[in-house]
Design a protein around this motif. Structure first.
Motif, PDB file in Angstrom:
ATOM      1  N   ARG A  67       8.845  44.038  28.558  1.00 46.44           N
ATOM      2  CA  ARG A  67       9.746  45.067  28.046  1.00 46.44           C
ATOM      3  C   ARG A  67      11.191  44.581  28.008  1.00 46.44           C
ATOM      4  O   ARG A  67      11.832  44.606  26.976  1.00 46.44           O
ATOM      5  CB  ARG A  67       9.708  46.279  28.961  1.00 46.44           C
ATOM      6  CG  ARG A  67       8.787  47.331  28.536  1.00 46.44           C
ATOM      7  CD  ARG A  67       9.290  48.376  27.594  1.00 46.44           C
ATOM      8  NE  ARG A  67       8.221  49.340  27.474  1.00 46.44           N
ATOM      9  CZ  ARG A  67       7.943  50.222  28.422  1.00 46.44           C
ATOM     10  NH1 ARG A  67       8.701  50.298  29.500  1.00 46.44           N
ATOM     11  NH2 ARG A  67       6.954  51.046  28.291  1.00 46.44           N
ATOM     12  N   ALA A  68      11.647  44.124  29.180  1.00 49.65           N
ATOM     13  CA  ALA A  68      13.031  43.682  29.279  1.00 49.65           C
ATOM     14  C   ALA A  68      13.250  42.458  28.406  1.00 49.65           C
ATOM     15  O   ALA A  68      14.272  42.340  27.727  1.00 49.65           O
ATOM     16  CB  ALA A  68      13.373  43.365  30.732  1.00 49.65           C
TER      17      ALA A  68
ATOM     18  N   LEU B 225      13.781  42.795  24.341  1.00 48.86           N
ATOM     19  CA  LEU B 225      15.100  43.024  23.761  1.00 48.86           C
ATOM     20  C   LEU B 225      15.906  41.740  23.671  1.00 48.86           C
ATOM     21  O   LEU B 225      16.581  41.479  22.684  1.00 48.86           O
ATOM     22  CB  LEU B 225      15.853  44.057  24.591  1.00 48.86           C
ATOM     23  CG  LEU B 225      15.508  45.494  24.242  1.00 48.86           C
ATOM     24  CD1 LEU B 225      16.097  46.443  25.248  1.00 48.86           C
ATOM     25  CD2 LEU B 225      16.031  45.817  22.849  1.00 48.86           C
ATOM     26  N   VAL B 226      15.790  40.910  24.737  1.00 49.67           N
ATOM     27  CA  VAL B 226      16.503  39.631  24.716  1.00 49.67           C
ATOM     28  C   VAL B 226      15.992  38.797  23.550  1.00 49.67           C
ATOM     29  O   VAL B 226      16.763  38.166  22.816  1.00 49.67           O
ATOM     30  CB  VAL B 226      16.312  38.892  26.050  1.00 49.67           C
ATOM     31  CG1 VAL B 226      16.975  37.532  25.993  1.00 49.67           C
ATOM     32  CG2 VAL B 226      16.884  39.716  27.181  1.00 49.67           C
TER      33      VAL B 226
ATOM     34  N   VAL C  25      14.645  39.874  20.784  1.00 50.04           N
ATOM     35  CA  VAL C  25      15.145  40.417  19.513  1.00 50.04           C
ATOM     36  C   VAL C  25      16.573  39.948  19.264  1.00 50.04           C
ATOM     37  O   VAL C  25      16.954  39.612  18.142  1.00 50.04           O
ATOM     38  CB  VAL C  25      15.069  41.958  19.519  1.00 50.04           C
ATOM     39  CG1 VAL C  25      15.747  42.528  18.291  1.00 50.04           C
ATOM     40  CG2 VAL C  25      13.636  42.409  19.566  1.00 50.04           C
ATOM     41  N   GLU C  26      17.354  39.884  20.343  1.00 47.05           N
ATOM     42  CA  GLU C  26      18.732  39.432  20.182  1.00 47.05           C
ATOM     43  C   GLU C  26      18.774  37.983  19.703  1.00 47.05           C
ATOM     44  O   GLU C  26      19.535  37.625  18.804  1.00 47.05           O
ATOM     45  CB  GLU C  26      19.495  39.579  21.502  1.00 47.05           C
ATOM     46  CG  GLU C  26      20.941  39.178  21.355  1.00 47.05           C
ATOM     47  CD  GLU C  26      21.801  39.599  22.525  1.00 47.05           C
ATOM     48  OE1 GLU C  26      21.312  40.388  23.356  1.00 47.05           O
ATOM     49  OE2 GLU C  26      22.934  39.140  22.602  1.00 47.05           O
TER      50      GLU C  26
ATOM     51  N   ALA D 239      17.859  37.947  16.098  1.00 50.69           N
ATOM     52  CA  ALA D 239      18.957  38.382  15.228  1.00 50.69           C
ATOM     53  C   ALA D 239      20.003  37.281  15.104  1.00 50.69           C
ATOM     54  O   ALA D 239      20.498  36.999  14.009  1.00 50.69           O
ATOM     55  CB  ALA D 239      19.583  39.658  15.773  1.00 50.69           C
ATOM     56  N   ALA D 240      20.318  36.629  16.223  1.00 49.54           N
ATOM     57  CA  ALA D 240      21.301  35.557  16.188  1.00 49.54           C
ATOM     58  C   ALA D 240      20.796  34.421  15.298  1.00 49.54           C
ATOM     59  O   ALA D 240      21.553  33.837  14.524  1.00 49.54           O
ATOM     60  CB  ALA D 240      21.577  35.042  17.595  1.00 49.54           C
TER      61      ALA D 240
ATOM     62  N   ALA E 123      27.128  37.313  21.074  1.00 51.62           N
ATOM     63  CA  ALA E 123      25.739  37.268  21.517  1.00 51.62           C
ATOM     64  C   ALA E 123      25.612  36.349  22.732  1.00 51.62           C
ATOM     65  O   ALA E 123      24.890  36.659  23.686  1.00 51.62           O
ATOM     66  CB  ALA E 123      24.848  36.773  20.386  1.00 51.62           C
TER      67      ALA E 123
ATOM     68  N   GLY F 126      26.930  38.030  25.796  1.00 54.44           N
ATOM     69  CA  GLY F 126      25.986  39.082  26.181  1.00 54.44           C
ATOM     70  C   GLY F 126      24.770  38.503  26.887  1.00 54.44           C
ATOM     71  O   GLY F 126      24.352  38.991  27.938  1.00 54.44           O
TER      72      GLY F 126
ATOM     73  N   THR G 271      24.545  35.633  28.426  1.00 56.84           N
ATOM     74  CA  THR G 271      24.934  35.145  29.746  1.00 56.84           C
ATOM     75  C   THR G 271      24.918  36.289  30.743  1.00 56.84           C
ATOM     76  O   THR G 271      24.393  36.168  31.851  1.00 56.84           O
ATOM     77  CB  THR G 271      26.343  34.525  29.688  1.00 56.84           C
ATOM     78  OG1 THR G 271      26.407  33.670  28.566  1.00 56.84           O
ATOM     79  CG2 THR G 271      26.651  33.751  30.946  1.00 56.84           C
ATOM     80  N   GLY G 272      25.499  37.434  30.327  1.00 51.53           N
ATOM     81  CA  GLY G 272      25.554  38.598  31.200  1.00 51.53           C
ATOM     82  C   GLY G 272      24.168  39.043  31.629  1.00 51.53           C
ATOM     83  O   GLY G 272      23.901  39.277  32.814  1.00 51.53           O
ATOM     84  N   VAL G 273      23.277  39.122  30.652  1.00 48.59           N
ATOM     85  CA  VAL G 273      21.927  39.604  30.949  1.00 48.59           C
ATOM     86  C   VAL G 273      21.215  38.646  31.908  1.00 48.59           C
ATOM     87  O   VAL G 273      20.590  39.072  32.885  1.00 48.59           O
ATOM     88  CB  VAL G 273      21.130  39.755  29.639  1.00 48.59           C
ATOM     89  CG1 VAL G 273      19.679  40.050  29.935  1.00 48.59           C
ATOM     90  CG2 VAL G 273      21.722  40.852  28.796  1.00 48.59           C
TER      91      VAL G 273
END
Lengths: 414, 414
Positions: A14-15, A18-19, A21-22, A25-26, A304, A307, A309-311
């Motif tokens: 799940r988590a 999303l990563v 998908v990011e 997209a990138a 991106a 983001g 890195t943050g995740v």
């Protein structure tokens, strides 16, 4: 080992989704920009086929004609030359003779759709079951010397063609290669067999002609001979004069040319433009587009990347205990690095695989016909490298953090 | 209660400055780009001086004449407009004007390039130009072929420096005009009014334009009210259908529409003038889709960041749940927090957009463009900000509200 990373990533699907998908997209963003850039640089490096310095392009607008776009399907009926057209051609001959006298003007020619002028004349027909598509211009004999074309095969048309029974044409190298691969293009007919007009016969091949400058891709180009001394129904009046001037010729000469033209054609309109400026203007939108797209993509990627890195950072903090256990059981710092980066690489691979599946449809389905497969492949290659680099870069700091976990501290905390 | 949420949000934002920073960067960057795009669209299609009455305006920009093997597309000709379009019901005023053409002047040994537009007197009544000195010419001037001109501020500077121009004579495309008025510069985006020099229609060099069916003209129609649009459109279309054509052997039908500029653009972008139908909805959809796609990467990025930050707050959520807060309350709180953050980002975005627009204005890439913030752009920008905040906040909030209190209290995540 890889199976193990897969399991770890799968457990948090799940988590991770999303990563992923990011990353996808990138990847799409980089692909779009990389393909655009590859396409442009590819085009930019091809030769133009002419020299645009010291050329003036003069649009001549006869009285009472419109700036209309005419597209014809099929050929008009043969008919006697139009008296209006005959008078126009006569007038243009006088104009050309008049400005040839002016000091600073070296060669004068006439054309229908010169380089960087905003008119194009396209033509296509079927021949032997193949589509023959090209852009065409009717130009006078002197056009070759004005533009400084390089004739690579055969010859440019000249007064020697006055008596021939066919319509002499010169084609660009890319057209010759496409239509007559491995054969000698000289002497071949390119006209529509269903068209009952004088056949267009190739007498020469020039190295290239990229009408709209460095950025657009090259079309097949055909030059037909325009004669101003004879009027038949295929001979209509040209609407541009293309003039080569002596280097360093100034606005004063330009004014002189304009005054002479206005004297010859009192109710005509004229626009004199310099080809180097027209080229600048033609290239500007492409430059703006390229710069804009690159800057935008750059910012998007930076965002991106931060983001991501943050995740990842957050993930590592979350997994302190897990990492502590592994360390206590003897995993080395290298193992921890490999684990965090390995999971990330696994995710990236998953994301870009979907991305590649999506973008590979472009060359397969030929969505954008004029972009070649090679360009797409380079685009995909560049984006793959960029995305892997980006994700690795984003993973470095969080994975380093993970290696700093002290097993004892991690196991104690709750 | 609300102030309490605000306080919590503020504290949370401050606790992890890195994350807040990334989020703000992402939000404000996205909004800057979107607002610049919105502002371009608004400057092209929005009602703005001199086209202040745009919501009551229609235009005839392009018409198509068809024959058996010829299709010809161009603007309407003066002959057709004058004969058929003078008395359409529902029309308050109608003006016929040409599209701007490049006109060259030589002035004290220098070359001045201007865009020259020919208009009638009604043009000045339909559009609201800001006159800096003098005034417009009238329909009487147009009938008498008076050689008068209205010029813009930039042209006044080019010809006369900073001095007053009214009463003085300028030269353009070989003709001389007496300046009667000077107006503020019109941005290149105002398709209906843009030019540097405006002169009467009757100064066209030869009178042939008076009989043309197609030509370089446009019609600008000011309707009594928007409710009259359907009536005007159908009346115009039927008059075009019934118009007498000059050469019935070559062309049999004439078609054209009175349309808004937005409808015209969507027709052109949809495959050119021959496309029978203008599909404004499609252009709208394409614009929205483009913006949506652009928003995708930033939105996913923000969702990812938000989701991982929830985990940090699991004990807070656990406590609130244990004390009876419903899922909805929590969703509301988190969405509100996210919208608050987006609004702060939006504020930065507004400042950034204003600066970017000013930079574009000053770069001079678009002639006379003056990108100002106005209430429409502000409204759209605010709407976009809210939309973006909701888009990126709802999923993480929903996810957060689903945390099981017991697990959440223990700091677990699943």
């Amino acid at each position: 080992m890889i199976k193990h990373y897969f399991k770890l990533a799968w457990n948090k699907k799940r988590a991770n989704f999303l990563v992923m998908v990011e990353i996808l997209a990138a990847f799409l963003v980089v692909f779009a920009v990389a393909t655009l850039a590859t396409y442009s640089t590819n085009n930019y490096r091809q030769p133009l086929g002419y020299e645009w310095n010291d050329i003036w392009v003069i649009q001549i607008v006869p009285p009472n004609t419109r700036s209309a776009s005419v597209s014809s399907s099929g050929s008009p009926d043969p008919k006697a030359p139009d008296p209006v057209e005959v008078a126009k051609i006569e007038k243009i001959r006088q104009m050309m003779a008049a400005i040839r006298e002016i000091d600073g003007v070296e060669i004068v020619s006439a054309a229908n759709s010169p380089a960087f002028g905003n008119s194009t004349n396209t033509h296509n027909h079927m021949k032997d079951g193949k589509l023959v598509a090209y852009e065409i211009d009717r130009v006078t004999d002197s056009y070759k010397d004005v533009m400084k074309f390089q004739v690579v095969r055969g010859r440019w048309f000249s007064a020697a063609d006055d008596g021939v029974s066919f319509q002499p044409v010169v084609i660009s190298q890319n057209a010759a290669e496409e239509w007559f691969p491995g054969a000698d293009p000289i002497g071949q007919d390119i006209s529509d067999p269903n068209d009952k007009v004088t056949p267009q016969r190739v007498v020469g091949v020039i190295s290239a002609f990229r009408k709209n400058g460095e950025y657009p891709s090259a079309a097949n180009f055909v030059f037909e001979r325009a004669r101003l001394d004879m009027t038949n129904r295929r001979n209509w009046a040209p609407n541009w004069l293309v003039v080569r001037v002596r280097p360093g010729t100034t606005a004063a000469t330009e004014e002189q040319v304009l005054r002479r033209l206005q004297m010859e054609g009192k109710d005509w309109s004229f626009e004199i433009q310099r080809m180097d400026r027209m080229r600048e203007e033609a290239n500007r939108p492409y430059r703006i587009l390229l710069t804009g797209a690159t800057v935008l993509a750059g910012f998007l990627l930076l965002m991106a990347g931060l983001g991501l890195t943050g995740v990842l950072w957050q993930n590592v903090t979350q997994r302190t205990r897990e990492i502590g256990v592994r360390r206590a059981q003897g995993a080395t710092i290298r193992d921890i690095y490999l684990q965090i980066l390995g999971e990330l690489l696994f995710l990236t691979t998953f994301g870009v695989s979907i991305g590649v599946l999506i973008v590979i449809q472009f060359p397969i389905l030929k969505f954008i016909g004029f972009v070649s497969n090679g360009v797409y492949l380079i685009g995909i290659g560049v984006s793959l490298v960029a995305i892997y680099l980006l994700t690795l870069l984003c993973g470095l700091y969080p994975s380093w953090l993970a290696t700093r976990v002290q097993p004892a501290a991690a196991l104690h905390c709750d | 209660m609300f102030t309490h949420y605000l306080k919590t949000a503020y504290k949370v934002f401050l606790r992890r400055k890195f994350f807040t920073g990334i989020s703000l960067f992402a939000i404000s960057f996205t909004l800057i780009v979107l607002m610049v795009v919105v502002s371009f669209i608004d400057h092209t299609f929005g009602a703005m001086a001199p086209e202040k009455k745009l919501d009551r305006m229609l235009g005839v920009f392009i018409m198509t004449m068809r024959g058996e093997n010829m299709i010809m597309s161009s603007g309407p000709g003066y002959g057709f407009l004058d004969r058929y379009c003078r008395n359409i019901p529902g029309v308050e005023k109608i003006s016929f004007c040409t599209e701007p053409r490049l006109a060259q002047s030589y002035w004290n040994g220098e070359k001045i390039k201007s865009e020259l537009k020919r208009t009638d007197g009604a043009f000045w009544e339909i559009l609201d130009f800001t006159f800096l000195e003098g005034g417009p010419y009238s329909d009487t001037d147009d009938r008498n072929a008076a050689a008068v001109a209205v010029i813009n501020e930039a042209t006044r500077r080019k010809f006369f420096g900073g001095e007053s121009a009214v009463g003085k004579t300028i030269e353009a495309d070989g003709q001389r005009f007496r300046v009667v008025g000077v107006v503020a510069n019109v941005p290149v985006f105002r398709r209906m009014s843009y030019a540097d020099i405006w002169v009467p229609n009757s100064t066209i060099k030869s009178p042939g334009y008076k009989t043309e069916t197609l030509g370089p003209f446009n019609a600008l129609i000011l309707a009594r009210s928007r409710a009259d649009f359907p009536l005007i459109k159908s009346e115009f279309a039927s008059r075009a259908r019934q118009a007498e054509l000059p050469d019935p052997k070559q062309f049999q039908t004439l078609a054209g529409e009175a349309e808004t500029f937005f409808e015209f653009m969507s027709r052109i972008l949809n495959g050119g003038p021959e496309w029978e139908q203008s599909r404004p909805n499609r252009l709208m959809f394409a614009l929205l889709l483009g913006m949506g796609l652009f928003m995708m990467l930033p939105a996913i990025n923000l969702i990812n960041l938000n989701v991982s930050r929830i985990l940090e707050r699991s004990s807070e959520i656990g406590v609130r749940k244990a004390f009876g807060a419903s899922s909805w309350t929590l969703v509301g709180q988190f969405v509100a927090e996210n919208v608050l953050l987006t609004l702060v980002g939006g504020l930065i975005g507004f400042v950034g957009a204003i600066l970017t627009l000013r930079a574009i204005t000053e770069s001079g890439v678009f002639p006379y463009a003056d990108f100002q913030m106005n209430y429409r752009i502000f409204t759209y920008g605010f709407g976009l900000t809210l939309f973006f905040g909701l888009l990126s906040g709802v999923y993480p909030a929903w996810k957060m509200s689903r945390l099981h209190p017991v697990k959440a209290l223990k700091g677990g995540t699943r």
